[in-house]
Motif scaffolding. Structure first.
Motif, short mmCIF file in Angstrom:
data_model
loop_
_atom_site.label_atom_id
_atom_site.label_comp_id
_atom_site.label_asym_id
_atom_site.label_seq_id
_atom_site.Cartn_x
_atom_site.Cartn_y
_atom_site.Cartn_z
N TRP A 180 -32.39 132.35 -29.95
CA TRP A 180 -33.18 132.59 -28.95
C TRP A 180 -34.46 133.51 -29.37
O TRP A 180 -35.39 133.74 -28.79
N THR A 237 -28.25 125.63 -25.98
CA THR A 237 -27.68 126.69 -26.43
C THR A 237 -28.22 127.69 -27.23
O THR A 237 -29.36 127.28 -27.90
N CYS A 238 -27.98 129.02 -27.05
CA CYS A 238 -28.91 129.95 -27.51
C CYS A 238 -28.34 130.30 -29.01
O CYS A 238 -29.25 130.35 -29.76
N LEU A 242 -36.35 132.34 -20.81
CA LEU A 242 -35.69 131.44 -21.63
C LEU A 242 -34.62 130.87 -20.81
O LEU A 242 -33.62 131.55 -20.23
N LEU A 262 -33.43 135.85 -19.09
CA LEU A 262 -32.52 134.52 -19.21
C LEU A 262 -32.31 133.78 -17.89
O LEU A 262 -32.16 134.49 -16.80
N THR A 269 -31.43 128.26 -20.34
CA THR A 269 -30.28 127.76 -21.23
C THR A 269 -29.24 127.34 -20.43
O THR A 269 -28.94 127.67 -19.23
N MET A 314 -31.21 140.81 -25.49
CA MET A 314 -32.52 139.97 -24.92
C MET A 314 -33.25 141.08 -23.94
O MET A 314 -34.48 141.01 -24.06
N GLU A 319 -26.22 127.29 -21.74
CA GLU A 319 -25.00 127.97 -22.39
C GLU A 319 -23.96 128.85 -21.58
O GLU A 319 -24.53 129.74 -21.08
N GLN A 335 -25.37 140.28 -26.72
CA GLN A 335 -26.43 139.35 -26.83
C GLN A 335 -27.24 139.45 -25.70
O GLN A 335 -28.59 139.41 -25.85
N THR A 336 -26.70 139.54 -24.30
CA THR A 336 -27.81 139.61 -23.32
C THR A 336 -28.31 140.95 -23.07
O THR A 336 -29.55 141.20 -22.62
N LYS A 339 -33.46 126.09 -24.40
CA LYS A 339 -32.48 125.92 -25.51
C LYS A 339 -31.05 125.60 -24.77
O LYS A 339 -30.79 126.39 -24.15
#
Length: 405
Positions: free
Chosen positions: A333, A328-329, A348, A370, A350, A363, A352, A359-360, A326
């Motif tokens: 995501w 952008t996430c 994933l 990531l 990215t 994840m 971005e 957010q991380t 992606k």
């Protein structure tokens, strides 16, 4: 002003955290930004009369694909202009949709552009977008006061790949072009757009001296960057020709054409990244399947070593890997989590920059790793960088998981 630096776009930038009286109509009807005397550095000193600036307002958060926008005129004035010793400058703005959405704690970025208009962006507090703006403009996270950077200071802030990504959210595009390749593209593609796969291959062909075997992290960024420049070069030519032809009084035709331009941009960007990653895997002799069905009609972007191995029950799950892609996430995501259910720990990739810590951390809690090219990792915090995986590291992981015959 230096090309490739923030000063190319802004002669000065300021930031502040919005207070309740600046955002809550029930608390105040003043429609003013307070505590902004420092803006004199970039807006000048208002003496007897207010200084008026055309301004574009933007509201940005992580939920919307595009910004809410409003255009109006703002007034910069000294509310104590008759006082013998004191000045108290304020910036007055009329009611608009952007400021109606603003809430206490949101980040406000004000930039005086090189054409002397103002760009005023309100960014939702705690969002990845706010994180990106703070990184781009070199702002301290917990500083709530009005901070100003002059043109000399924006001269020092260079705009790389990650910076261009963030500037585009503000509606600012670097007008880079590869006109030397325009005629070649017109001859090859018949004056139209080829498939994304063909165009991605052409972009790699025009960029000599870049090899994923030497540096996969650099290669993926340069290839995506080159394709973007070439695409905009061709698009600018094709769109200009269509505008010259005109639409007469057919408003629907104009709207449909405009939407087609936007949709083509969005669709191409995601596919381009996948195309260039596929080229990396081919150069590294990596076995993979692209966009093949696993369960419940889900199609992971890449499965390693292949979809047949994935569907073979006897094949050890610890030797399977999936990679979502992606550009952008945002919140998308989470779509990756439901794909390839045999694989517990998912990956994933990215492009971005500067995704928020919240957010991380989420994840990580969902066993999602990531993968971010090294150049873009610089936009993340040091503690996040320790967790991020580079593309080179991901390729090494794939080699380690190759089953023995």
């Amino acid at each position: 002003m230096k090309r490739g630096h923030l000063s190319q776009f802004f002669s000065g930038v300021a930031s502040k955290t919005l207070s309740v009286v600046e955002t809550n109509p029930s608390a105040s009807h003043q429609h003013e930004l307070n505590g902004v005397n420092g803006l004199i550095t970039i807006l000048g000193e208002a003496s007897d009369q207010a200084i008026r600036y055309p301004a574009k307002f933007l509201y940005l958060n992580d939920d919307s694909e595009s910004a809410v926008a409003a255009e109006c005129e703002v007034s910069w004035y000294d509310s104590r202009r008759k006082h013998p010793t004191r000045t108290e400058h304020r910036l007055y703005f009329p009611t608009n949709e952007v400021m109606e959405r603003a809430t206490q704690g949101d980040l406000l970025i004000l930039g005086r552009q090189q054409n002397d208009s103002l760009l005023i962006a309100v960014v939702e507090s705690g969002s990845t977008t706010a994180n990106q703006m703070r990184w781009l403009f070199g702002l301290e996270e917990n500083d709530t006061r009005c901070r100003v950077k002059s043109e000399d200071e924006t001269d020092a802030l260079q705009v790389g790949f990650a910076g261009r990504f963030i500037l585009e959210q503000l509606g600012i595009e670097l007008e880079e072009s590869e006109t030397d390749y325009l005629q070649d593209m017109l001859d090859r593609f018949g004056g139209g757009f080829p498939s994304t796969k063909v165009f991605s291959a052409f972009a790699r062909e025009t960029l000599t001296g870049v090899s994923s075997l030497d540096n996969p992290d650099e290669a993926i960024v340069r290839w995506v960057e080159q394709e973007e420049i070439l695409f905009r070069t061709l698009e600018r030519h094709i769109v200009a020709q269509r505008l010259v032809e005109g639409f007469g009084s057919d408003v629907d035709a104009f709207v449909a054409f405009s939407l087609s331009v936007q949709n083509r941009r969005k669709s191409r960007a995601g596919h381009a990244l996948e195309n260039h990653l596929e080229a990396v895997f081919l150069e590294h002799d990596t076995q993979y399947s692209r966009e093949k069905v696993t369960e419940n009609r889900t199609k992971p972007d890449f499965v390693f070593p292949g979809i047949e191995d994935y569907h073979t029950v006897e094949f050890p799950s610890e030797c399977l890997t999936m990679l979502g892609v992606k550009q952008t996430c945002k919140d998308r995501w989470r779509q990756v989590l439901s794909e390839a259910q045999r694989i517990r720990d998912k990956h994933l990739l990215t492009l971005e920059p500067s995704i928020s810590v919240n957010q991380t951390e989420e994840m990580q809690a969902h066993n999602l790793q990531l993968v971010v090219p090294l150049e873009i990792q610089d936009s993340y915090r040091p503690d996040q960088q320790q967790w991020l995986m580079s593309l080179a590291e991901f390729l090494e992981l794939l080699r380690d998981r190759e089953p023995f015959d």
